[in-house]
Design an enzyme around this catalytic site. Structure first.
Site, short mmCIF file in Angstrom:
data_model
loop_
_atom_site.label_atom_id
_atom_site.label_comp_id
_atom_site.label_asym_id
_atom_site.label_seq_id
_atom_site.Cartn_x
_atom_site.Cartn_y
_atom_site.Cartn_z
N CYS A 158 -27.95 -13.95 1.52
CA CYS A 158 -28.13 -13.39 2.86
C CYS A 158 -28.08 -14.49 3.91
O CYS A 158 -27.64 -14.24 5.05
CB CYS A 158 -29.44 -12.61 2.94
SG CYS A 158 -30.91 -13.60 2.62
N HIS A 552 -35.78 -13.15 4.24
CA HIS A 552 -34.48 -12.50 4.30
C HIS A 552 -33.85 -12.78 5.66
O HIS A 552 -34.53 -12.78 6.69
CB HIS A 552 -34.63 -11.00 4.09
CG HIS A 552 -33.33 -10.26 4.09
ND1 HIS A 552 -32.33 -10.47 3.16
CD2 HIS A 552 -32.85 -9.29 4.94
CE1 HIS A 552 -31.31 -9.67 3.41
NE2 HIS A 552 -31.60 -8.95 4.48
#
Length: 798
Positions: A158, A552
């Protein structure tokens, strides 16, 4: 010069019928008087006269012919521009040279360049210029679907996906990879630029998929930097630096330099992009290393003057001194034993689309508080890493900014005489104590402007951080002050949210508010910063959710085609509101210069294209510069040097894909762009450079001769049973030489060669010092002298 003002020459009727091909053929000839060849040949246009003469760089026989024969019109055989001696001005012909040969009328006559014979003319098919310069000509419904493609997470990637989406929504970079494919050619492994180009093409294809898998680019990054191997979470900003460094390395090209080393005028005099010092290696502002440095002794100043203000006043002279020293250094011949080509010995400077888009410059001034000596350092930056100030820092910032404002306004009596001391005290309480109380009781309200102010704030160098003064030759208390000297087209800002200690890492989760439009950099500019545009609008922001050990990454990006904001979360792409973006926990932000004047210029060019006449002369212009015109707020002067060599022709290495490098524009568009931006040179005839071709052939011959000689000498050395002396040579140098003679890169401390081989290489490249090894003596001699059993190493200076 307008068409009307150029057409009123009364001598045009005397011009005979002539074609462009005939003029090009004449350019291969010589002056009929002194027999000199190009580049500055002029042909008489008088009906029935076939005279060709040299220009002002020699005896100017073309002018002598005009005066003696009373022939008024002459044409430059390289630029095909026409001059009337009687009218003393440039004119252009409408029908005499055929339907496609109208003389350029913009600006002054361009200095011609030699067109050697034989010449291989290059023909470029005309492109849809309107489509190339104005994307809005396509169907709007079709455009809305572009750029909204997700990226598949292929194992904790990510951080990479968010960074790629943020870069993908930077128009200057993306349009380069979409429109200037001919420049994305590299033999350097792992060819990351080709992988990135393929990815951008997939992301912005009109028939896009919902997501793509960035496998090739990920494999290339892992090959460059082992940090990204495996499947652990990595830092998105570290990925950005690695990717952009590699793209620059693969795409960089030498900055064109004038052939005359004493020439003072640079080919590109745009202050923001092309005229600043360029380095192969990028460094962020938080690193202090710099190779460009100048020192001068500042004058003594009264103690009550603010040091930061004093440093600002010193910057103009310091920058001029630094520039003089830098120019002197750049013009020196740098001694080296590794000159494998026929290029200048001056250190080459390089540029790429990465440096043109993201490079800025910061000037740092450090003053010794003992001797008042001021040292000035200029550093290139690709991104700015900003601290996030806490409560105490914000209190100091608000206090110092208030004090600085008073100093800039003048003395207290001058600044507040009109409103009186009571109003001054009330204003002071409002702007200082109220702000401080709000910070302490309700927590810090941090803005991006606060972070910038903290970065550019005056830094006191004392205690463990004392300044090593070169004049005092001691550690001294000092003060450091920095400002922006050159603003980049896209400003990349990194907020330092992570602190990595020896055993653990922490994250600063403080919310930092940032503007979507109108980020003003004017307060942080040096006084002599040449930037005209100082306001920035947000393009994209990378966000991190979670802790320092786990989290994230996502990206919020503004789509350039519909101006809407989208959240890019790996494969998912969702439209979001502006308030959602402003509440995000920003980590890396990309801002682009905002300039309404550039938008007006683009609309003006579009209208000129729509008025295009088929009879106008076509000009060649760099696709790379056109990309800057379409996407930069300040595109700078026209630069056609990315498809021209120093001799004015097309380099042989670029001839096969010249149509990927240039575009053809009608004369009315060229005239407008040239009058607005300058630069050049004007090009209406493309040919493969014969001079460059000869240099390539000479270089290949040299490589072959050196390799053949080395093979013969080395073979003789291997066959020699007992050499008296063996010479040592650096294997690093030898590998580079081997790569040169074999025409490729080949990647020990030293090797052993014969005296003859050493003398052969040294006669070509010089260098040293000489290192020799005397072999062990025979066993019989060893019994008589035990000391001679050892290898004797001798070193002597060349």
């Amino acid at each position: 010069m307008s068409a009307a003002s150029s057409n009123d020459c009364p001598h045009l009727d005397s011009v005979g019928e002539i074609t462009k091909e005939e003029l090009i053929q004449k350019s291969h000839g010589q002056c009929q008087d002194c027999k000199v060849g190009g580049p500055n040949l002029w042909a008489c246009l008088e009906n029935g006269c076939s005279y060709v003469g040299c220009g002002e760089s020699h005896a100017d026989h073309s002018t002598v012919h005009s005066q003696e024969a009373r022939h008024n019109l002459t044409v430059n055989l390289t630029t095909l521009r026409v001059w009337c001696y009687a009218c003393s001005k440039e004119v252009f012909l409408e029908r005499k040279l055929g339907p496609h040969v109208k003389m350029p009328s913009a600006g002054k006559l361009i200095s011609p360049v030699q067109t050697p014979s034989p010449v291989r003319t290059l023909l470029v098919p005309p492109a849809g210029a309107c489509d190339e310069l104005d994307m809005e000509t396509e169907e709007e419904d079709e455009l809305r679907t572009r750029g909204l493609t997700g990226l598949k997470n292929i194992g904790n990637t990510c951080y990479m996906n968010a960074a790629l989406q943020a870069l993908s929504n930077c128009p200057p970079l993306t349009q380069f990879f979409l429109d200037c494919g001919g420049l994305v050619k590299t033999d350097k492994k792992p060819a990351l630029s080709k992988s990135y180009q393929k990815l951008i093409t997939d992301l912005w294809h009109k028939n896009r998929n919902s997501y793509v898998v960035p496998t090739n680019l990920f494999q290339g990054i892992k090959a460059v930097n082992p940090m990204f191997r495996g499947y652990s979470q990595q830092d998105s900003q570290e990925f950005l630096r690695c990717l952009m460094d590699q793209l620059h390395e693969e795409l960089k090209e030498p900055i064109p330099e004038p052939e005359d080393p004493n020439q003072a005028v640079a080919m590109d005099d745009c202050p923001d992009e092309d005229n600043h010092s360029q380095s192969d290696d990028f460094q962020t502002c938080e690193s202090c290393g710099s190779s460009d440095r100048a020192d001068n002794e500042g004058p003594k100043v009264p103690e009550d003057i603010n040091e930061a203000e004093m440093l600002i006043s010193e910057q103009n002279q310091n920058n001029r001194d630094w520039q003089k020293e830098k120019n002197l250094i750049n013009n020196l011949e740098i001694p080296s034993a590794l000159f494998f080509t026929y290029k200048s010995k001056r250190q080459r400077k390089y540029h790429s689309i990465i440096s043109e888009v993201f490079d800025g410059t910061i000037v740092s001034s450090v003053q010794c508080l003992t001797c008042d000596r001021v040292s000035v350092t200029l550093e290139n930056f690709q991104d700015i890493s900003l601290p996030i100030p806490g409560k105490e820092d914000l209190a100091k910032l608000h206090s110092s900014s208030h004090q600085t404002a008073l100093v800039k306004a003048g003395s207290c009596g001058e600044a507040y005489a009109a409103q009186g001391w009571i109003a001054f005290v009330m204003e002071y309480i409002k702007r200082y104590y109220v702000d401080i109380c709000l910070i302490w009781f309700w927590g810090p309200v941090v803005t991006l402007q606060d972070c910038l102010a903290a970065f550019f704030a005056r830094d006191e160098l004392k205690g463990d951080n004392m300044y090593s003064c070169e004049k005092c030759k001691k550690l001294r208390n000092g003060v450091k002050f920095c400002k922006v000297q050159g603003l980049p087209e896209i400003l990349c800002i990194h907020l330092k949210r992570f602190r990595h200690e020896l055993m653990f890492s922490t994250k600063i989760s403080t919310h930092v508010s940032f503007p979507l439009e109108g980020l003003e950099m004017q307060p942080f500019l040096a006084k002599d910063c040449p930037a005209h545009t100082t306001s920035y609008d947000l393009l994209s922001v990378i966000c991190h959710h979670g802790t320092a050990s786990s989290g994230h990454y996502i990206a919020y990006c503004r789509n350039e085609l519909n101006q809407l904001w989208y959240e890019f979360d790996d494969q998912s792409v969702t439209e979001v509101s502006e308030s959602c973006v402003q509440n995000a926990e920003a980590y890396v932000l990309f801002y682009k210069k905002s300039n309404d004047e550039t938008q007006k210029e683009r609309r003006k060019v579009t209208s000129l294209l729509n008025m295009m006449e088929p009879s106008l002369l076509q000009f060649y212009i760099s696709r790379q510069w056109l990309n800057k015109f379409k996407t930069f707020a300040e595109p700078g002067p026209i630069s056609n040097h990315d498809f021209l060599c120093a001799h004015g022709g097309v380099p042989p290495s670029k001839a096969s894909f010249i149509d990927d490098l240039v575009m053809m524009l009608p004369q009315n568009v060229w005239d407008h762009m040239y009058s607005r931006y300058g630069g050049g040179p004007a090009v209406n005839h493309l040919y493969v450079c014969h001079t460059c071709q000869n240099e390539i052939e000479k270089l290949e011959k040299r490589r072959k001769n050196e390799l053949d000689m080395f093979v013969r000498l080395n073979k003789a050395f291997q066959e020699e049973e007992s050499p008296v002396v063996i010479y040592c040579i650096s294997m690093q140098w030898f590998r580079e030489w081997e790569g040169f003679v074999k025409g490729k890169d080949i990647g020990a401390d030293s090797g052993q060669i014969s005296e003859e081989t050493w003398n052969f290489l040294h006669s070509i490249y010089g260098g040293g010092p000489v290192v020799t090894v005397r072999p062990s003596v025979s066993h019989q001699e060893a019994e008589t002298s035990q000391t001679e059993e050892k290898i004797e190493v001798e070193t002597r200076s060349v």
